[in-house]
Structures are given as structure tokens and as C-alpha cells.
Design a protein around this motif. Structure first.
Motif, PDB file in Angstrom:
ATOM      1  N   GLY A  23      59.412 -26.271 -57.654  1.00 23.70           N
ATOM      2  CA  GLY A  23      58.993 -24.810 -57.662  1.00 23.70           C
ATOM      3  C   GLY A  23      58.984 -24.301 -58.934  1.00 23.70           C
ATOM      4  N   SER A  24      58.688 -22.921 -59.137  1.00 23.66           N
ATOM      5  CA  SER A  24      58.388 -22.331 -60.815  1.00 23.66           C
ATOM      6  C   SER A  24      58.153 -20.729 -60.532  1.00 23.66           C
ATOM      7  N   SER A  25      59.034 -20.086 -61.193  1.00 23.41           N
ATOM      8  CA  SER A  25      58.743 -18.543 -61.088  1.00 23.41           C
ATOM      9  C   SER A  25      59.261 -17.951 -62.373  1.00 23.41           C
ATOM     10  N   GLY A  26      59.634 -16.490 -62.401  1.00 28.32           N
ATOM     11  CA  GLY A  26      60.336 -15.858 -63.606  1.00 28.32           C
ATOM     12  C   GLY A  26      61.053 -14.555 -63.582  1.00 28.32           C
ATOM     13  N   SER A  27      60.954 -13.715 -64.471  1.00 30.06           N
ATOM     14  CA  SER A  27      61.663 -12.391 -64.558  1.00 30.06           C
ATOM     15  C   SER A  27      60.662 -11.305 -64.045  1.00 30.06           C
ATOM     16  N   ALA A  28      61.228 -10.362 -63.565  1.00 28.53           N
ATOM     17  CA  ALA A  28      60.745  -9.069 -63.412  1.00 28.53           C
ATOM     18  C   ALA A  28      60.700  -8.170 -64.318  1.00 28.53           C
ATOM     19  N   ALA A  29      59.235  -7.352 -64.630  1.00 28.64           N
ATOM     20  CA  ALA A  29      59.132  -6.337 -65.170  1.00 28.64           C
ATOM     21  C   ALA A  29      58.975  -4.987 -64.482  1.00 28.64           C
ATOM     22  N   GLY A  30      60.192  -4.272 -64.536  1.00 35.12           N
ATOM     23  CA  GLY A  30      60.238  -3.087 -63.508  1.00 35.12           C
ATOM     24  C   GLY A  30      60.334  -3.485 -62.217  1.00 35.12           C
ATOM     25  N   SER A  31      60.605  -4.665 -61.806  1.00 32.13           N
ATOM     26  CA  SER A  31      61.191  -4.781 -60.473  1.00 32.13           C
ATOM     27  C   SER A  31      62.599  -4.780 -60.076  1.00 32.13           C
ATOM     28  N   PRO A  32      62.965  -4.716 -58.934  1.00 29.27           N
ATOM     29  CA  PRO A  32      64.452  -4.672 -58.639  1.00 29.27           C
ATOM     30  C   PRO A  32      64.792  -5.953 -58.925  1.00 29.27           C
ATOM     31  N   ALA A  44      56.871  -1.382 -57.915  1.00 30.69           N
ATOM     32  CA  ALA A  44      57.113  -2.344 -58.945  1.00 30.69           C
ATOM     33  C   ALA A  44      56.342  -3.305 -58.527  1.00 30.69           C
ATOM     34  N   PRO A  45      55.049  -3.452 -58.858  1.00 32.61           N
ATOM     35  CA  PRO A  45      54.175  -4.463 -57.990  1.00 32.61           C
ATOM     36  C   PRO A  45      54.139  -5.874 -58.796  1.00 32.61           C
ATOM     37  N   LYS A  46      54.652  -5.958 -59.945  1.00 29.33           N
ATOM     38  CA  LYS A  46      54.205  -7.091 -60.817  1.00 29.33           C
ATOM     39  C   LYS A  46      55.446  -7.685 -61.469  1.00 29.33           C
ATOM     40  N   VAL A  47      55.339  -9.203 -61.525  1.00 26.65           N
ATOM     41  CA  VAL A  47      56.317  -9.752 -62.303  1.00 26.65           C
ATOM     42  C   VAL A  47      55.733 -10.786 -63.300  1.00 26.65           C
ATOM     43  N   SER A  48      56.452 -10.940 -64.343  1.00 26.68           N
ATOM     44  CA  SER A  48      55.956 -12.032 -65.419  1.00 26.68           C
ATOM     45  C   SER A  48      56.758 -13.300 -65.278  1.00 26.68           C
ATOM     46  N   LEU A  49      56.114 -14.478 -65.035  1.00 25.76           N
ATOM     47  CA  LEU A  49      56.770 -15.606 -65.036  1.00 25.76           C
ATOM     48  C   LEU A  49      56.930 -16.125 -66.248  1.00 25.76           C
ATOM     49  N   SER A  50      56.242 -15.857 -67.260  1.00 22.52           N
ATOM     50  CA  SER A  50      56.305 -16.444 -68.572  1.00 22.52           C
ATOM     51  C   SER A  50      57.634 -15.901 -69.421  1.00 22.52           C
ATOM     52  N   MET A 201      43.467 -10.588 -41.477  1.00 21.07           N
ATOM     53  CA  MET A 201      43.383 -11.211 -42.687  1.00 21.07           C
ATOM     54  C   MET A 201      44.326 -10.198 -44.198  1.00 21.07           C
ATOM     55  N   CYS A 202      45.269 -10.787 -44.496  1.00 24.06           N
ATOM     56  CA  CYS A 202      45.861 -10.001 -45.538  1.00 24.06           C
ATOM     57  C   CYS A 202      46.185 -10.799 -46.867  1.00 24.06           C
ATOM     58  N   ALA A 203      45.464 -10.253 -47.894  1.00 18.89           N
ATOM     59  CA  ALA A 203      45.861 -10.649 -49.336  1.00 18.89           C
ATOM     60  C   ALA A 203      47.160 -10.291 -49.590  1.00 18.89           C
ATOM     61  N   ILE A 204      47.990 -11.316 -50.046  1.00 21.63           N
ATOM     62  CA  ILE A 204      49.437 -10.807 -50.157  1.00 21.63           C
ATOM     63  C   ILE A 204      49.799 -10.809 -51.740  1.00 21.63           C
ATOM     64  N   ALA A 205      49.506 -11.696 -52.499  1.00 17.68           N
ATOM     65  CA  ALA A 205      49.813 -11.764 -53.824  1.00 17.68           C
ATOM     66  C   ALA A 205      48.743 -12.579 -54.724  1.00 17.68           C
ATOM     67  N   GLN A 206      48.791 -12.084 -55.988  1.00 19.29           N
ATOM     68  CA  GLN A 206      47.735 -12.892 -56.956  1.00 19.29           C
ATOM     69  C   GLN A 206      48.644 -13.312 -58.346  1.00 19.29           C
ATOM     70  N   ILE A 207      48.288 -14.461 -58.216  1.00 22.20           N
ATOM     71  CA  ILE A 207      49.005 -15.463 -59.386  1.00 22.20           C
ATOM     72  C   ILE A 207      47.821 -15.602 -60.557  1.00 22.20           C
ATOM     73  N   VAL A 208      47.958 -14.973 -61.476  1.00 21.52           N
ATOM     74  CA  VAL A 208      47.212 -14.882 -62.641  1.00 21.52           C
ATOM     75  C   VAL A 208      47.433 -15.177 -63.886  1.00 21.52           C
ATOM     76  N   GLU A 213      50.250 -16.139 -70.502  1.00 20.08           N
ATOM     77  CA  GLU A 213      51.204 -15.583 -69.928  1.00 20.08           C
ATOM     78  C   GLU A 213      50.998 -15.811 -68.211  1.00 20.08           C
ATOM     79  N   VAL A 214      51.593 -16.181 -67.383  1.00 18.04           N
ATOM     80  CA  VAL A 214      51.694 -16.147 -65.836  1.00 18.04           C
ATOM     81  C   VAL A 214      52.262 -15.095 -65.248  1.00 18.04           C
ATOM     82  N   SER A 215      51.599 -14.307 -64.481  1.00 19.53           N
ATOM     83  CA  SER A 215      52.190 -13.077 -63.807  1.00 19.53           C
ATOM     84  C   SER A 215      51.930 -13.385 -62.368  1.00 19.53           C
ATOM     85  N   VAL A 216      52.512 -12.672 -61.432  1.00 17.60           N
ATOM     86  CA  VAL A 216      52.445 -12.509 -59.769  1.00 17.60           C
ATOM     87  C   VAL A 216      52.213 -10.962 -59.635  1.00 17.60           C
ATOM     88  N   GLN A 217      51.292 -10.679 -58.850  1.00 20.58           N
ATOM     89  CA  GLN A 217      50.899  -9.214 -58.502  1.00 20.58           C
ATOM     90  C   GLN A 217      51.080  -9.127 -57.056  1.00 20.58           C
TER      91      GLN A 217
END
Length: 245
Positions: A23-32, A44-50, A201-208, A213-217
Motif C-alpha cells: 500500500g501507499s498514500s500521504g498527508s492531508a492538505a486541509g483535510s481532517p 476538504a476534498p484533496k490530499v497530497s500523497l507526495s 455508477m459512482c465516481a469515487i476518487a481520482q488519483i492524479v 506530485e501525486v494527489s487524491v481528489q
């Protein structure tokens, strides 16, 4: 129901046995913020994994849901049609919720990873960058999608989605939650806490990834239609044909 034609010509057939992963992920930018979990919300919909230095390794994306809701309240109101929907869900043998992903790599290749059509991995040569570990039709253990982030410059975007393959669309009763498990750092959670029972159908999250930098939206966006409608909503531009499990 639909699966795609990969846009990368000459790719080998996908392997039905994906490799083992972590597994892999990261810290939040403005998320709880928590030592163990970051929850993405509309506020607070976005987090940076980088930024936390944890955008490497393999990211495990786990979908959990209630496959056999019992005695749930109607999703919206208490009218005749809501009660009819609840009764149909209870008598249909449960909700079969599938996790999948549209992917686009920086070499221009695009495709879908999903149980439908046995597309359990991407169609790139060699080891996959995106793959599933199987299809859980009971909801007992949930489903896992993996994204290889060891070289994030290879990935442009990965759109994680959930699709109700069987059962009446009742997202409130399914009570779905997606958790992204990092190799280090806090987990990232996206709850399907908004509902639109007109759509399976539901789009849940986008990894960009932008190569640096890698982020999750968070998305939690419902699309009326199947995978082709999701493709059109997010501008993937692939060709589709009917498929089945």
C-alpha cells in the motif's frame, strides 16, 4: 454494462492473476487530520500523497459495503416507490457492488480495470500498474484495487469508481466506503455519503500525478449510465462494447 477497447495497440491479454501488493498514500492538505486516517469531504476534498513522502510503493484501494441490507429505511422519503425499491433490494439476493478504475498513463495508453469482462489488470506490457485482486459478490471481505506508485511519472490519472452490478441501486443501504491504504502514513477514506439512486455508477476518487506530485481528489459523483457514460463525463475518449462477468 460495458468494457473498453484499450487504446494501446499490440498489448498482451490481461493476466487474471495480479501480483501481490502492499500500500501507499500521504498527508492531508486541509483535510481532517489524524495519525491513522484522513477523511476526504466536500469541504476538504484533496490530499497530497507526495508532501508526506509516501507516494511510493503500492497503493491499496479497498471498497467495503453492506451487501445484504436488512430493514433499512427508504433512501429518500417514505412513499410507495421508495418502499417498493427497498422491498426489491431485500428480495434480490443483495447488492453486488464492484470496484473498478479508468486509467490513463503518460505513454498515452488508456483503459479500464474491472471484474466485468475479466479485465483484472491494465493492458500494459510487463507488470501492471493498476490491477484487481478478485471479485467479491457477497460483500463479506470487500474488493481491492492496487496502483503501483513506485514510478509515479508513468501515471497520469486513475479514476476509481463503484458500480452496482446486481441489485436495485440503493446507495444509502449499500453504505459504501473506500479506504486508500498507504505503505506508510495515514489511511485516506472516502465515504459514499451522498446518494443518487437513479444511477448504478459512482465516481469515487481520482488519483492524479503530474510527474512530481501525486494527489487524491474526492469525487463522489453519480453518473446515470454505465462505464461509457463515466468515460464521457470525465473525457477519457475510449470506445466501448457490451461485456459481462
Amino acid at each position: 454494462m460495458a468494457i473498453d477497447y484499450s487504446k494501446k495497440p499490440g498489448s498482451p491479454e490481461p493476466s487474471a492473476t495480479p501480483p501481490a501488493a502492499g500500500g501507499s498514500s500521504g498527508s492531508a492538505a486541509g483535510s481532517p487530520l489524524s495519525l491513522s486516517k484522513v477523511t476526504l469531504t466536500k469541504a476538504a476534498p484533496k490530499v497530497s500523497l507526495s508532501k508526506a513522502g509516501s507516494a511510493g510503493g503500492t497503493l491499496r484501494v479497498h471498497l467495503a459495503w453492506n451487501a445484504r441490507p436488512a430493514g433499512q429505511a427508504p433512501a429518500s422519503g417514505g412513499g410507495f416507490f421508495s418502499k417498493l425499491k427497498a422491498a426489491a433490494t431485500a428480495g434480490s439476493g443483495g447488492i453486488d457492488l464492484d470496484i473498478g478504475a479508468l486509467y490513463e498513463f503518460t505513454d498515452g495508453s488508456k483503459g479500464v480495470v474491472q471484474a466485468l469482462g475479466n479485465a483484472f489488470r491494465d493492458r500494459a506490457a510487463g507488470d501492471p500498474l493498476v490491477w484487481l485482486d478478485g471479485d467479491d459478490r457477497t460483500g463479506g471481505g470487500g474488493e481491492n484495487l492496487y496502483v503501483d506508485l513506485r514510478d509515479p511519472a508513468k501515471i497520469k490519472r486513475v479514476l476509481v469508481f463503484a458500480f452496482i452490478y446486481e441489485g436495485v441501486p440503493n446507495w444509502a443501504a449499500a453504505d459504501g466506503v473506500v479506504t486508500l491504504h498507504p505503505a506508510s502514513g495515514p489511511e485516506v477514506e472516502v465515504r459514499l455519503d451522498e446518494h443518487d439512486d437513479r444511477s448504478p455508477m459512482c465516481a469515487i476518487a481520482q488519483i492524479v500525478s503530474d510527474g512530481r506530485e501525486v494527489s487524491v481528489q474526492r469525487e463522489v459523483r453519480y453518473v446515470q449510465g454505465g462505464q461509457q457514460a463515466l468515460d464521457e463525463a470525465y473525457g477519457w475518449g475510449m470506445r466501448w462494447r457490451t461485456g459481462r462477468k
